[in-house]
Design an enzyme around this catalytic site. Structure first.
Site, PDB file in Angstrom:
ATOM      1  NE  ARG A  47      14.640  16.200 122.705  1.00 60.45           N
ATOM      2  CZ  ARG A  47      13.844  16.505 121.673  1.00 60.45           C
ATOM      3  NH1 ARG A  47      12.541  16.655 121.852  1.00 60.45           N
ATOM      4  NH2 ARG A  47      14.328  16.652 120.468  1.00 60.45           N
TER       5      ARG A  47
ATOM      6  CB  CYS B  64       7.818  25.366 103.973  1.00 62.63           C
ATOM      7  SG  CYS B  64       7.711  24.269 105.374  1.00 62.63           S
TER       8      CYS B  64
ATOM      9  CB  VAL C 161       6.211   1.172 104.588  1.00 62.29           C
ATOM     10  CG1 VAL C 161       5.099   0.299 105.157  1.00 62.29           C
ATOM     11  CG2 VAL C 161       7.333   1.337 105.615  1.00 62.29           C
TER      12      VAL C 161
ATOM     13  CE1 TYR D 277       2.717  54.011 118.442  1.00 58.97           C
ATOM     14  CE2 TYR D 277       2.634  54.760 120.712  1.00 58.97           C
ATOM     15  CZ  TYR D 277       2.846  55.028 119.382  1.00 58.97           C
ATOM     16  OH  TYR D 277       3.188  56.283 118.980  1.00 58.97           O
TER      17      TYR D 277
ATOM     18  CD1 TRP E  16      -5.728  54.231 117.378  1.00 61.61           C
ATOM     19  CD2 TRP E  16      -6.858  52.398 117.970  1.00 61.61           C
ATOM     20  NE1 TRP E  16      -6.716  54.599 118.256  1.00 61.61           N
ATOM     21  CE2 TRP E  16      -7.429  53.508 118.627  1.00 61.61           C
ATOM     22  CE3 TRP E  16      -7.408  51.128 118.182  1.00 61.61           C
ATOM     23  CZ2 TRP E  16      -8.523  53.383 119.493  1.00 61.61           C
ATOM     24  CZ3 TRP E  16      -8.495  51.017 119.041  1.00 61.61           C
ATOM     25  CH2 TRP E  16      -9.039  52.134 119.691  1.00 61.61           C
TER      26      TRP E  16
END
Lengths: 460, 460
Positions: free
Chosen positions: A19, A41, A78, A435, A443
């Site tokens: 790139r 994964c 390899v 929140y 909290w």
């Protein structure tokens, strides 16, 4: 540029270099298998049936890489490396031909391999590791085979209760197998403290998985070269299939054979630009490495640690590619963040566990709270348990662990960034986290745990 | 200790002081209304029907506070304050009796009131603000009344497109009303940049809410003392009910009458222990304040800002209570984090918007990315858009905004902690956030946006 291993780290490096530098860089990538840039994964989820595989797991195919000007050679292993002569020796697994290639810059992205302890019977048929797409396909075809062979539910024994172990145990239950997880530790998911791991155990048992802990596997019983049981201490567990979930180790035999220095974990050691260094910290000219085959800088201790995670591999690969492409990039390290899901339980941790802190000689206080993912009165509020660890006296945050239902675990990111910046538990508790009733109690549960840990740490 | 206003800040202070000091402190809390410690942020959800109210919104009842030894007096309004004489004058709204009370320490938690611009018709029946539980009950009973009175769907006009405005618009649509939101800004939710706000607009329109922007309300049309329309510029919008969603201002008339200094927003000014100060920064002896009636320290600019959020009120109240109870606590400030939900859209922001940065003379670069909440191949992956702002040259992270579906918005916490610690966009992009396929793409969307902003900021 020669790339060894065309998965997350190697191909992130190759893509980023291309790139930035375009035609100014010529890149050949050798890959033993038939796949590039896949999500390792994701393999347990493919086996479990959550994800159609393997195609969905491929982030970028060999053709896509080739279209971007990267010469990807599949089925090429390899087999030797000469860092003095700047050559790699490559075997074409199809034709058997062996050729040498020179490089200016070499990128090692050889990944990791599942740990296979040296036990009687470990090489029997039906003893399966889960790391590559080929491994995943092997598990699925073995399950078909077992299904055809057995009457009634087939029996699976999963050895090891880490991420892969618990994910594979769940996958096997969902395939209708009778599943036993055998783990050496006191509780599964020993990446958590045992008092949090027990929550994982309860969820797995509730899901129908037998969990046997504190049990060292002594042998795989075999019959006609096939696994048919696992012996742990005095007990034997019949098994039509044995899945190894003992974690992985860096796949660095090639590097070791070339005389490169390996850290205690067996991983390659690099500087923060991902350049391979020797035991004296001197650069090995032109050799770069990233992903599951390296140790990463551990910001918590200042040491190095092997953590095999796709997100580190991608970042380290990108760092290599930026540096190869004429830019300047460094990998700033890790704080041991990890997240997983088993049954309906979300699991996350970051930082040190109690035993890590004790080993490091740190006087640790802990606070565990039960709270909810949303305001208690809000529909869909789910229970979550958070444990926070802090240093007695200083109040420095040491780690956070979360086990809970939907919406719990990704909250670990706040704790991860608190550790990243060396914040105190108090400072995390008082920080400006988001929140609103559909998202959190007033909290945040992570902050409640941090606050209680801070109170304990500061109390005389 | 005398507490004025028995909601989040006041009662957090009272509870914490009592917890630490027990019988060594005597606390009287005067509250004009009939409720204590309720979730004002939950009121729109109660009106929408998500939450049974108002009881569910009460975190702690007057009786619970009394059992903990706090003398809560409901229906008592503090009508005057003398900070020299250390007295408050209190009217019992039931009997009309007026009494003076002395204090050693005074906690002002008088909250905020909805902004009611001085427009013709603003005091008509059916023009409703939403702040207290009484307000919520008034809206619900008005909706019943309107429902009985009108044939066909009643018409609601919501004035103002901030958090309360969009939440109330959604609530009205869910009550079956024909809803028009009228907002002065170019897009609703002007707490976001307009290019993110447009996503909110689209979601609201998709939900069946008419959105009229760039429109200043000139008047409320009335008939027999009742609202029946809203006039904005050349246009008139018929309305059986008008809901004000123009935000709130600090309820500090009492403080102003007592000669206390107010900041530019009209909020009280405190030090980091939440002690009220005058224009010279000198303490007003024995006077503390927290919650919606104060300005908070803005870590982004070093100045002060009025942000009315329950989470700040609770934290500031706890700081006051700790200090009153013999401990030592400070409130470390905010970074302008906020989160909301409208229709199926989650919305969050932290830090500066483009216009905030420009006003501050900062040369800002922005990057906006579309990604998913989970690995793209994982079931339940939902779209999310993230915008990151960074300073050109230095690469310092300035702000992040998120609009997306389930699982998007709480990721703002990572960005909030990055701002909290003054991290660069690059450092956030490379930090150790949790990755596994059910939780995130291999690069968390917040990190992709931060990375792109870093690339732009660093490019010559």
């Amino acid at each position: 540029v020669v790339v060894v291993g065309a998965d997350a780290a190697g191909m992130s490096a190759a893509s980023q270099a291309k790139r930035l530098a375009g035609d100014d860089v010529e890149i050949v990538a050798f890959e033993r298998q038939q796949w590039t840039s896949y999500s390792a994964c994701g393999i347990p989820y493919w086996i479990a049936g959550d994800v159609d595989g393997p195609d969905a797991l491929i982030a970028r195919t060999p053709e896509e890489h080739r279209r971007r000007g990267i010469d990807v050679r599949l089925g090429h292993e390899v087999v030797a490396l000469d860092v003095e002569a700047h050559t790699v020796t490559v075997r074409d697994l199809g034709s058997g031909d062996v050729q040498a290639h020179t490089y200016d810059e070499l990128v090692l992205g050889t990944g990791a391999t599942p740990i296979r302890p040296n036990l009687p019977g470990i090489d029997a048929e039906g003893v399966l590791g889960v790391q590559t797409i080929d491994d995943g396909a092997a598990v699925l075809s073995w399950l078909d085979e077992v299904d055809a062979r057995t009457s009634g539910p087939a029996r699976a024994v999963v050895v090891g209760g880490g991420y892969i172990g618990v994910e594979m145990a769940e996958a096997m239950v969902r395939h209708g197998l009778d599943v036993t997880l055998v783990d050496l530790a006191a509780q599964p998911m020993s990446t958590l403290d045992p008092d949090m791991g027990v929550l994982v155990r309860e969820a797995m048992e509730g899901f129908g998985c037998r969990v046997v802990t504190g049990a060292a596997v002594d042998a795989i019983e075999t019959k006609d070269g096939r696994a048919f049981g696992v012996v742990a201490g005095e007990r034997a567990f019949p098994a039509d299939v044995v899945v190894l979930g003992l974690g992985v180790r860096p796949a660095t035999q090639l590097a070791a054979d070339a005389g490169l220095w390996l850290g205690d974990s067996g991983g390659l050691v690099t500087n923060d630009r991902q350049q391979v260094v020797d035991a004296d910290g001197a650069l090995v000219p032109g050799v770069w490495a990233g992903g599951d085959c390296v140790e990463s800088f551990d910001r918590l201790t200042g040491g190095r640690i092997h953590v095999a995670l796709g997100t580190h591999a991608n970042k380290q690969g990108r760092v290599i590619g930026t540096n190869l492409g004429g830019g300047e990039a460094t990998f700033p390290g890790i704080v041991r963040t990890a997240i997983s899901k088993v049954c309906d339980l979300e699991i996350a941790r970051t930082g040190l566990r109690e035993k890590d802190a004790s080993r490091a000689g740190i006087d640790v206080v802990t606070a565990t709270v039960e709270s909810t993912t949303r305001a208690g009165y809000f529909p869909g509020a789910e229970p979550m348990t958070v444990k926070a660890l802090a240093e007695r006296g200083s109040g420095r945050l040491l780690g956070v662990q979360i086990v809970g239902r939907a919406g719990s675990a990704k909250r670990i990111d706040a704790a991860a960034l608190a550790l990243w910046n060396g914040m105190s538990a108090r400072d995390l508790a008082m920080s400006d986290l988001a929140y609103a009733p559909p998202f959190s109690p007033v909290w945040d549960p992570v902050q409640i745990a941090a606050r209680k840990a801070a109170d304990l740490a500061e109390s005389p």
